[in-house]
Enzyme design. Structure first.
Site, mmCIF file in Angstrom:
data_model
loop_
_atom_site.group_PDB
_atom_site.id
_atom_site.type_symbol
_atom_site.label_atom_id
_atom_site.label_comp_id
_atom_site.label_asym_id
_atom_site.label_seq_id
_atom_site.Cartn_x
_atom_site.Cartn_y
_atom_site.Cartn_z
ATOM 1 N N ARG A 155 2.480 -9.663 7.661
ATOM 2 C CA ARG A 155 3.895 -9.442 7.928
ATOM 3 C C ARG A 155 4.145 -8.512 9.124
ATOM 4 O O ARG A 155 5.276 -8.362 9.560
ATOM 5 C CB ARG A 155 4.595 -8.916 6.680
ATOM 6 C CG ARG A 155 5.947 -9.508 6.506
ATOM 7 C CD ARG A 155 6.507 -9.223 5.129
ATOM 8 N NE ARG A 155 5.806 -9.946 4.103
ATOM 9 C CZ ARG A 155 6.120 -9.892 2.819
ATOM 10 N NH1 ARG A 155 7.096 -9.127 2.423
ATOM 11 N NH2 ARG A 155 5.445 -10.590 1.947
ATOM 12 N N HIS A 211 -4.209 -13.750 10.677
ATOM 13 C CA HIS A 211 -3.457 -12.496 10.821
ATOM 14 C C HIS A 211 -4.359 -11.273 10.950
ATOM 15 O O HIS A 211 -3.923 -10.156 10.678
ATOM 16 C CB HIS A 211 -2.475 -12.278 9.668
ATOM 17 C CG HIS A 211 -1.511 -13.400 9.484
ATOM 18 N ND1 HIS A 211 -0.659 -13.815 10.478
ATOM 19 C CD2 HIS A 211 -1.287 -14.213 8.424
ATOM 20 C CE1 HIS A 211 0.064 -14.836 10.022
ATOM 21 N NE2 HIS A 211 -0.309 -15.094 8.788
ATOM 22 N N PRO A 217 0.814 -1.209 0.000
ATOM 23 C CA PRO A 217 0.000 0.000 0.000
ATOM 24 C C PRO A 217 0.853 1.268 0.000
ATOM 25 O O PRO A 217 1.561 1.550 0.957
ATOM 26 C CB PRO A 217 -0.818 -0.104 1.299
ATOM 27 C CG PRO A 217 -0.335 -1.305 2.017
ATOM 28 C CD PRO A 217 0.806 -1.904 1.284
ATOM 29 N N GLU A 218 0.781 2.008 -1.093
ATOM 30 C CA GLU A 218 1.387 3.335 -1.185
ATOM 31 C C GLU A 218 0.238 4.340 -1.274
ATOM 32 O O GLU A 218 -0.914 3.978 -1.026
ATOM 33 C CB GLU A 218 2.315 3.414 -2.408
ATOM 34 C CG GLU A 218 3.371 2.313 -2.412
ATOM 35 C CD GLU A 218 4.326 2.386 -3.596
ATOM 36 O OE1 GLU A 218 4.458 3.479 -4.192
ATOM 37 O OE2 GLU A 218 4.934 1.363 -3.929
#
Length: 274
Positions: free
Chosen positions: A112, A93, A2-3
DNA sequence: CCCCTATCCTGAGGGC
DNA sequence: TGCCCTCAGGATAGGG
């Protein structure tokens, strides 16, 4: 990952569904994702508050709360923030669930765990050193291309590394840095101080254009990125260099070179980019 | 001050 | 088939 375009897409998706909603039940499944305040105080401080704004600054998502504090989410590499039915199965997660009533909940998932969650007033978060100072917003009308280009040219670092510096321009990550360099015809490993002023300005204009185009396509979903409803975006398929190392350049046909700049995987065309 | 590198973390993919 | 290794990178801490 995600940018800016991905985060902007999520914010636009979530805003209508979140504005005015009350945070009725906070379930912090993995306390370590909350970096401020102490995780033990997080729930009590959040529960019962109402969302008054949904916005983005750089790659940070800000949910403004009644009373002036904010819930701030950074998605890191693999984070997703989605509005879902409570009946949807919980994916592995998932670190934070916030029930909003009407059987809906906001879910933060991040395999992550490079992402993080913050809660507090902006002053408090700045003071605690958990919110970095961010530079210019590429999408804002006041994006000062001339001034930023001359700032960029003061650095002796690789031009791509400067684009990734959130303190100069906020929201650019590895994908769109490579894309902007390609569109501007600049080698990503070229020292920023060796770029002419017109070409540095071109680079920043191309950056804005590629970010806007990626927003229109709802973000790049080659790995974990999903929009505010869990759906994929289509921007990855439109990228010209990122993820295309070894493939022919779309302009000249020469094989795209895969390299490393500032520790980041980098793809460029040695013929088109100087 | 500037800039580089190591670190965090999981899953995917390649080699054998 | 399965194991192990490497790699992906946003932000930040620490070192040169």
């Amino acid at each position: 990952m995600p940018e800016l375009p991905e985060v902007e897409t999520i914010v636009r998706d979530l805003r209508p569904g979140l504005l005015g909603r009350r945070l009725e039940r906070v379930d912090l499944l993995r306390p370590s994702v909350v970096r401020f305040p102490e995780a033990s105080r997080f729930r009590a401080r959040l529960e019962g508050r109402t969302i008054t704004s949904v916005s983005r600054r750089g790659k940070f998502i800000h949910l403004g709360l009644e009373g002036g504090e904010e819930l701030v989410v950074h998605l890191g590499m693999t984070g997703t923030l989605t509005l879902e039915r409570e009946s949807e199965p919980l994916r592995l997660h998932t670190h934070l669930r916030i029930g909003l009533g009407r059987s809906e909940e906001l879910r933060f998932r991040d395999p992550r765990r490079f992402g993080r969650v913050l809660l507090g007033s902006s002053g408090e978060l700045q003071l605690a050193g958990v919110l970095p100072r961010l530079g210019a917003e590429p999408l804002e009308p006041g994006f000062a291309v001339q001034e930023l280009a001359s700032q960029l040219r003061r650095s002796r670092r690789a031009v791509k590394s400067v684009l990734l510096d959130q303190a100069l321009v906020a929201g650019c990550g590895n994908i769109y840095a490579d894309e902007a360099c390609f569109r501007a015809g600049i080698r990503p490993d070229r020292r920023a101080c060796r770029i002419s002023q017109p070409r540095a300005e071109r680079l920043l204009r191309e950056l804005r254009l590629v970010l806007e185009d990626a927003i229109r396509r709802r973000g790049s979903s080659f790995s974990d990125y999903r929009d505010g409803f869990g759906a994929r975006g289509e921007a990855y398929e439109a990228l010209l260099v990122y993820g295309r190392g070894g493939q022919p350049c779309v302009v000249c046909g020469a094989p795209l070179r895969q390299s490393r700049v500032g520790g980041r995987g980098t793809v460029f065309c040695a013929r088109c980019q100087r």
